[in-house]
Design a protein around this motif. Structure first.
Motif, mmCIF file in Angstrom:
data_model
loop_
_atom_site.group_PDB
_atom_site.id
_atom_site.type_symbol
_atom_site.label_atom_id
_atom_site.label_comp_id
_atom_site.label_asym_id
_atom_site.label_seq_id
_atom_site.Cartn_x
_atom_site.Cartn_y
_atom_site.Cartn_z
ATOM 1 N N ASN A 453 0.836 -1.208 0.000
ATOM 2 C CA ASN A 453 0.000 0.000 0.000
ATOM 3 C C ASN A 453 0.866 1.252 0.000
ATOM 4 O OD1 ASN A 453 0.969 -0.313 2.580
ATOM 5 N ND2 ASN A 453 -0.942 0.252 3.611
ATOM 6 N N ASP A 454 2.134 1.092 -0.420
ATOM 7 C CA ASP A 454 3.080 2.205 -0.456
ATOM 8 C C ASP A 454 2.663 3.233 -1.504
ATOM 9 O OD1 ASP A 454 4.516 0.728 1.359
ATOM 10 O OD2 ASP A 454 5.927 -0.056 -0.110
ATOM 11 N N VAL A 455 2.955 4.492 -1.211
ATOM 12 C CA VAL A 455 2.730 5.593 -2.151
ATOM 13 C C VAL A 455 3.987 6.456 -2.139
ATOM 14 C CG1 VAL A 455 1.283 7.560 -2.775
ATOM 15 C CG2 VAL A 455 0.261 5.585 -1.624
ATOM 16 N N PHE A 456 4.551 6.713 -3.318
ATOM 17 C CA PHE A 456 5.708 7.601 -3.368
ATOM 18 C C PHE A 456 5.701 8.385 -4.675
ATOM 19 C CE2 PHE A 456 7.146 3.534 -5.066
ATOM 20 C CZ PHE A 456 7.836 3.881 -6.210
ATOM 21 N N MET A 457 6.419 9.510 -4.649
ATOM 22 C CA MET A 457 6.525 10.373 -5.821
ATOM 23 C C MET A 457 7.898 10.214 -6.462
ATOM 24 S SD MET A 457 4.593 13.943 -4.819
ATOM 25 C CE MET A 457 5.812 14.429 -3.597
ATOM 26 N N TYR A 458 7.888 10.223 -7.804
ATOM 27 C CA TYR A 458 9.129 10.168 -8.589
ATOM 28 C C TYR A 458 9.278 11.501 -9.312
ATOM 29 C CZ TYR A 458 12.627 8.335 -11.904
ATOM 30 O OH TYR A 458 13.760 8.120 -12.648
ATOM 31 N N GLU A 459 10.339 12.255 -9.005
ATOM 32 C CA GLU A 459 10.575 13.551 -9.639
ATOM 33 C C GLU A 459 11.085 13.300 -11.069
ATOM 34 O OE1 GLU A 459 11.308 17.390 -10.699
ATOM 35 O OE2 GLU A 459 12.913 15.916 -10.741
ATOM 36 N N CYS A 460 10.332 13.788 -12.054
ATOM 37 C CA CYS A 460 10.565 13.388 -13.445
ATOM 38 C C CYS A 460 11.908 13.839 -13.996
ATOM 39 C CB CYS A 460 9.427 13.938 -14.327
ATOM 40 S SG CYS A 460 7.815 13.267 -13.911
ATOM 41 N N LYS A 461 12.468 14.927 -13.492
ATOM 42 C CA LYS A 461 13.726 15.440 -14.049
ATOM 43 C C LYS A 461 14.961 14.903 -13.329
ATOM 44 C CE LYS A 461 11.659 19.708 -15.798
ATOM 45 N NZ LYS A 461 11.639 21.196 -15.754
ATOM 46 N N THR A 462 14.825 14.550 -12.054
ATOM 47 C CA THR A 462 15.995 14.134 -11.276
ATOM 48 C C THR A 462 15.932 12.690 -10.798
ATOM 49 O OG1 THR A 462 15.031 14.855 -9.177
ATOM 50 C CG2 THR A 462 16.226 16.510 -10.466
ATOM 51 N N GLY A 463 14.721 12.104 -10.781
ATOM 52 C CA GLY A 463 14.572 10.757 -10.248
ATOM 53 C C GLY A 463 14.493 10.709 -8.736
ATOM 54 N N LYS A 464 14.388 11.868 -8.078
ATOM 55 C CA LYS A 464 14.299 11.906 -6.614
ATOM 56 C C LYS A 464 13.004 11.248 -6.144
ATOM 57 C CE LYS A 464 13.948 15.151 -2.738
ATOM 58 N NZ LYS A 464 13.885 16.589 -2.348
ATOM 59 N N ILE A 465 13.096 10.458 -5.066
ATOM 60 C CA ILE A 465 11.948 9.737 -4.520
ATOM 61 C C ILE A 465 11.487 10.420 -3.230
ATOM 62 C CG2 ILE A 465 11.123 7.550 -3.586
ATOM 63 C CD1 ILE A 465 11.673 7.412 -6.546
ATOM 64 N N THR A 466 10.171 10.664 -3.126
ATOM 65 C CA THR A 466 9.587 11.225 -1.909
ATOM 66 C C THR A 466 8.430 10.347 -1.461
ATOM 67 O OG1 THR A 466 10.138 13.475 -2.651
ATOM 68 C CG2 THR A 466 8.543 13.260 -0.852
ATOM 69 N N ALA A 467 8.490 9.855 -0.227
ATOM 70 C CA ALA A 467 7.420 8.991 0.291
ATOM 71 C C ALA A 467 6.214 9.825 0.688
ATOM 72 C CB ALA A 467 7.922 8.185 1.478
ATOM 73 N N LEU A 468 5.020 9.293 0.429
ATOM 74 C CA LEU A 468 3.759 9.883 0.854
ATOM 75 C C LEU A 468 3.072 8.917 1.819
ATOM 76 C CD1 LEU A 468 2.330 11.305 -2.510
ATOM 77 C CD2 LEU A 468 3.447 12.569 -0.677
ATOM 78 N N PRO A 469 2.060 9.378 2.572
ATOM 79 C CA PRO A 469 1.344 8.459 3.468
ATOM 80 C C PRO A 469 0.794 7.238 2.725
ATOM 81 C CG PRO A 469 0.739 10.734 3.941
ATOM 82 C CD PRO A 469 1.575 10.773 2.704
ATOM 83 N N SER A 470 0.881 6.078 3.366
ATOM 84 C CA SER A 470 0.416 4.832 2.745
ATOM 85 C C SER A 470 -1.099 4.809 2.629
ATOM 86 C CB SER A 470 0.880 3.627 3.568
ATOM 87 O OG SER A 470 2.291 3.569 3.615
ATOM 88 N N MET A 471 -1.597 4.076 1.631
ATOM 89 C CA MET A 471 -3.041 3.918 1.455
ATOM 90 C C MET A 471 -3.620 3.102 2.609
ATOM 91 S SD MET A 471 -3.504 3.253 -2.659
ATOM 92 C CE MET A 471 -2.423 1.813 -2.697
ATOM 93 N N LEU A 472 -4.935 3.183 2.753
ATOM 94 C CA LEU A 472 -5.603 2.439 3.810
ATOM 95 C C LEU A 472 -5.575 0.937 3.543
ATOM 96 C CD1 LEU A 472 -8.702 4.797 4.109
ATOM 97 C CD2 LEU A 472 -6.772 4.670 5.706
ATOM 98 N N GLU A 473 -5.564 0.544 2.249
ATOM 99 C CA GLU A 473 -5.582 -0.872 1.885
ATOM 100 C C GLU A 473 -4.423 -1.202 0.961
ATOM 101 O OE1 GLU A 473 -9.257 -2.833 0.888
ATOM 102 O OE2 GLU A 473 -10.392 -1.030 1.375
ATOM 103 N N LYS A 474 -3.932 -2.436 1.084
ATOM 104 C CA LYS A 474 -2.953 -2.943 0.127
ATOM 105 C C LYS A 474 -3.717 -3.376 -1.123
ATOM 106 C CE LYS A 474 0.284 -4.488 3.687
ATOM 107 N NZ LYS A 474 1.038 -5.632 4.244
ATOM 108 N N ARG A 475 -3.247 -2.931 -2.281
ATOM 109 C CA ARG A 475 -3.971 -3.255 -3.516
ATOM 110 C C ARG A 475 -3.033 -3.200 -4.714
ATOM 111 N NH1 ARG A 475 -8.932 0.189 -3.707
ATOM 112 N NH2 ARG A 475 -8.781 0.634 -1.485
ATOM 113 N N PHE A 476 -3.310 -4.069 -5.711
ATOM 114 C CA PHE A 476 -2.607 -4.021 -6.987
ATOM 115 C C PHE A 476 -3.632 -4.132 -8.108
ATOM 116 C CE2 PHE A 476 -2.887 -8.531 -6.128
ATOM 117 C CZ PHE A 476 -3.050 -9.144 -7.372
#
Length: 541
Positions: A453-476
C-alpha cells in the motif's frame, strides 16, 4: 434533367483536394468529385450515390447519361473508382473554421467525428455562442462572461480556519492556567515576604516571566484572530466550500466472477455516490484509455482487439463500437496522446503469446495499424506510464525474467528511449498519476509478489523519490485519477488474498491521511478510469 440533392449530400468540391482530380472522377449530375460513387449496369456511367438516388426518386427510372433502365437496387459499386478516390487527400469539413488537416477520403469521416474545429454551442446558461470543440473547455471555464467561477482553495481555507480556531481555544486554556498559577504565586508571596527576601525576589521574577509569557500569548492570539478574520471573507459561503469536483468514470476490468466485465459507472462528488451507466459493447479487461477532443477511447483488453468510444458531449452517454480494431488482442499496455499522435507502449500480445517491447504509433484509420517507433530494452507489461511535457515516462512492470525497477524516458520527437534513475525497488501492477513535475506511484506488487500500500513520488527530471502516506488498503491492479484540486482517487484492484476490491479511497496532496469514499457498485480490477470534463453534469437523479 437530373436533379441534384442538397449541398451537404452531393459530391466533394474540387478545391478541397490536395491535387487536381481527373474529370473522369467527377459526377455528371453535381459536377463535383464523386462521393460514395455508384454506376449503371451496362455502360458504367458513374454518379454520387446521393445524386443518382435523388434523380431516380424525382425523375424517370433511367440513367441520366445513356437512358438505360435503372433503379437504386441495380446500381453497382465501382471498386476501382472507389479505391482510387479513397486514397486522395482532402481537407477537413471544418477547414473554414481553422482545421489545416489533409486526410485520405477513406478516413475523412473518422477525422471529422473527432475534429477539434467542429462547431459546438457553449453550454453556459444565457451564452449560446458557437465555438470550436477544442476551445470549448477554455471558453466555458475561462473566457465566457456567463461562466461559473469555482473556488478551488475553499477546502484548504476551511481546514486553515478549523486549525486556527482550535489554536485559539488551546491558547485560551493556557492563559487561564497561567492566571491560576499567578494567584498561587501571590498567595506564596504574602506568606513569606516577611521572612525570606531572597525567596520573594525569586517569586517576583517568576511573576514577571509569567506576565511576559501572557503578554506574548495575547499578541499571538490577536495575530491569529486577524488571520482568521482575513480567511472568513463574506463571499466564502458554506455552499462554495461544497463546490463539486470533476466526476470520475470507471469502466471494464475484471469482475466478481474473475472474468472480464463490460459495466461502467460514474462517481458524482455532488451526489457523493457511484451511479451505473450503459454497459460497453464488449468486455475490456486490462485495456488502456485516453480522451481526445471530448471523445473517450477504450483500447483493447484481454482477448479482444476492439476499440470503443464515448462522446462526452452527447447525453445520455452511450458506448459506440469504433470502426477499426487493433492488429492483435492485448492487455497491460498504455496509450497516450502526444501532439495529435497516439503512442502505444508495451503490453501482452495474445496472438503471439508474448510481451511486447515496442513503443508504437497507433493509427486509428480503418484498418488500425501500429507503426513501431522504437524498442524498449526489455519487453514489459503491467507497467506504469505518464506523459510529462514533451516526454513519456515508463515505470517498472514485468518482463520474461521477473519484476522490473527500471524507468524509461521516451522522446516522441526523436523516437528514442533512455534510462532514468531506477525505482526504489522492483514494482508491477501499480497505479500512477501525474502531479506537477512528479509521478505518484500507488500500490502494486514487488519482486516477491507481495502486495503493498506504499505511495511515493518520482521527480521526473531528477529521479528523486519522496514517500507519501500509505493507502488504507494494500492493492494491486487498481486504477487512479487526480482531480483539478489535487485530490488523488484510487479505485478497486486486488488484495493479498486475491480478492477483487470494491473500495475507493482518496488523498489530498499536501494532506496527511487517506480517507474512504463511497464504494463502487461492482468489484473490479484492471479497469480504466478517466476524469470527466467539468462542463457537463453526467449524473441526474
Amino acid at each position: 434533367m437530373a436533379c441534384c440533392p442538397t449541398e451537404k449530400e452531393y459530391g466533394y468540391e474540387h478545391s478541397r483536394f490536395e491535387k487536381d482530380v481527373d474529370e473522369n472522377f467527377h459526377c455528371s449530375i453535381c459536377y463535383n468529385v464523386l462521393k460514395e460513387p455508384r454506376m449503371c449496369r451496362n455502360n458504367e456511367h458513374v454518379f454520387c450515390l446521393a445524386c443518382i438516388g435523388e434523380h431516380l426518386k424525382v425523375n424517370s427510372q433511367t440513367c441520366p447519361e445513356c437512358n438505360e433502365h435503372l433503379s437504386v437496387d441495380t446500381l453497382r459499386r465501382p471498386r476501382l473508382v472507389n479505391n482510387y478516390l479513397s486514397k486522395l487527400k482532402i481537407t477537413c469539413d471544418y477547414a473554414t473554421r481553422g482545421c489545416t488537416n489533409f486526410t485520405c477520403v477513406a478516413d475523412l469521416d473518422i477525422h471529422v467525428a473527432s475534429c477539434g474545429f467542429a462547431p459546438v454551442l457553449c453550454s453556459n446558461k444565457n451564452c449560446g455562442m458557437v465555438i470550436n470543440k477544442n476551445e470549448k473547455v477554455d471558453h466555458e471555464t475561462e473566457v465566457c462572461e456567463y461562466r461559473k467561477v469555482k473556488c478551488h482553495d475553499c477546502g484548504q481555507i476551511q481546514e486553515d480556519i478549523k486549525t486556527l480556531k482550535g489554536g485559539l481555544l488551546e491558547l485560551d486554556e493556557k492563559v487561564e492556567a497561567m492566571q491560576e498559577m499567578g494567584k498561587i504565586v501571590n498567595e506564596k508571596v504574602e506568606a513569606v515576604k516577611d521572612s525570606n527576601a531572597e525567596v520573594i525576589k525569586e517569586i517576583k521574577d517568576v511573576k514577571e516571566n509569567l506576565s511576559k509569557v501572557s503578554k506574548d500569548v495575547e499578541e499571538v492570539k490577536v495575530m491569529m484572530r486577524q488571520k482568521l478574520d482575513m480567511l472568513e471573507l463574506p463571499s466564502l459561503t458554506e455552499g462554495m466550500f461544497n463546490t463539486p469536483m470533476e466526476d470520475i468514470l470507471i469502466a471494464g476490468g475484471g469482475g466478481d466472477d474473475s472474468g472480464a466485465c463490460d459495466s461502467a459507472e460514474i462517481f458524482s462528488w455532488e451526489m457523493n455516490g457511484w451511479y451505473k451507466m450503459s454497459p460497453m459493447n464488449e468486455e475490456h479487461d486490462g485495456a488502456s484509455s485516453f480522451i481526445d477532443n471530448d471523445q473517450l477511447f477504450v483500447v483493447g483488453g484481454r482477448h479482444t482487439e476492439t476499440i470503443e468510444t464515448l462522446d462526452l458531449n452527447e447525453l445520455p452517454l452511450t458506448w459506440m463500437e469504433f470502426p477499426g480494431e487493433l492488429p492483435y488482442a492485448g492487455n497491460g499496455h498504455h496509450t497516450f496522446i502526444y501532439q495529435q499522435r497516439f503512442i502505444h507502449i508495451g503490453g501482452y500480445n495474445y496472438d503471439e503469446e508474448k510481451k511486447s517491447n515496442a513503443i508504437s504509433e497507433l493509427h486509428l484509420a480503418s484498418p488500425c495499424t501500429l507503426k513501431e517507433l522504437c524498442q524498449m530494452p526489455q519487453p514489459r507489461d503491467c507497467h506504469g506510464a505518464e506523459a510529462f511535457e514533451d516526454k513519456v515516462l515508463v515505470f517498472g512492470g514485468k518482463d520474461d525474467d521477473g519484476v522490473l525497477d527500471s524507468v524509461l524516458e521516451f522522446d516522441p520527437k526523436r523516437n528514442a528511449c533512455k534510462e532514468l534513475p531506477s525505482l526504489p525497488h522492483p514494482l508491477k501492477e501499480m497505479a500512477t498519476v501525474r502531479w506537477r513535475d512528479q509521478v505518484v506511484l500507488l500500490g502494486g506488487r514487488d519482486k516477491d509478489n507481495k502486495v503493498v500500500n506504499d505511495v511515493f513520488m518520482y521527480e521526473c527530471k531528477t529521479g528523486k523519490i519522496t514517500a507519501l502516506p500509505s493507502m488504507l488498503e494494500k492493492r494491486f491492479d487498481c486504477c487512479a485519477v487526480i482531480t483539478g484540486n489535487n485530490m488523488i482517487v484510487v479505485m478497486g484492484g486486488e488484495n493479498y488474498d486475491h480478492r477483487y476490491l470494491i473500495s475507493v479511497e482518496c488523498f489530498k496532496m499536501g494532506g496527511s491521511t487517506w480517507k474512504y469514499l463511497p464504494s463502487m457498485n461492482e468489484r473490479r480490477r484492471r479497469a480504466v478510469s478517466e476524469i470527466l470534463p467539468p462542463t457537463r453534469k453526467y449524473v441526474h437523479v
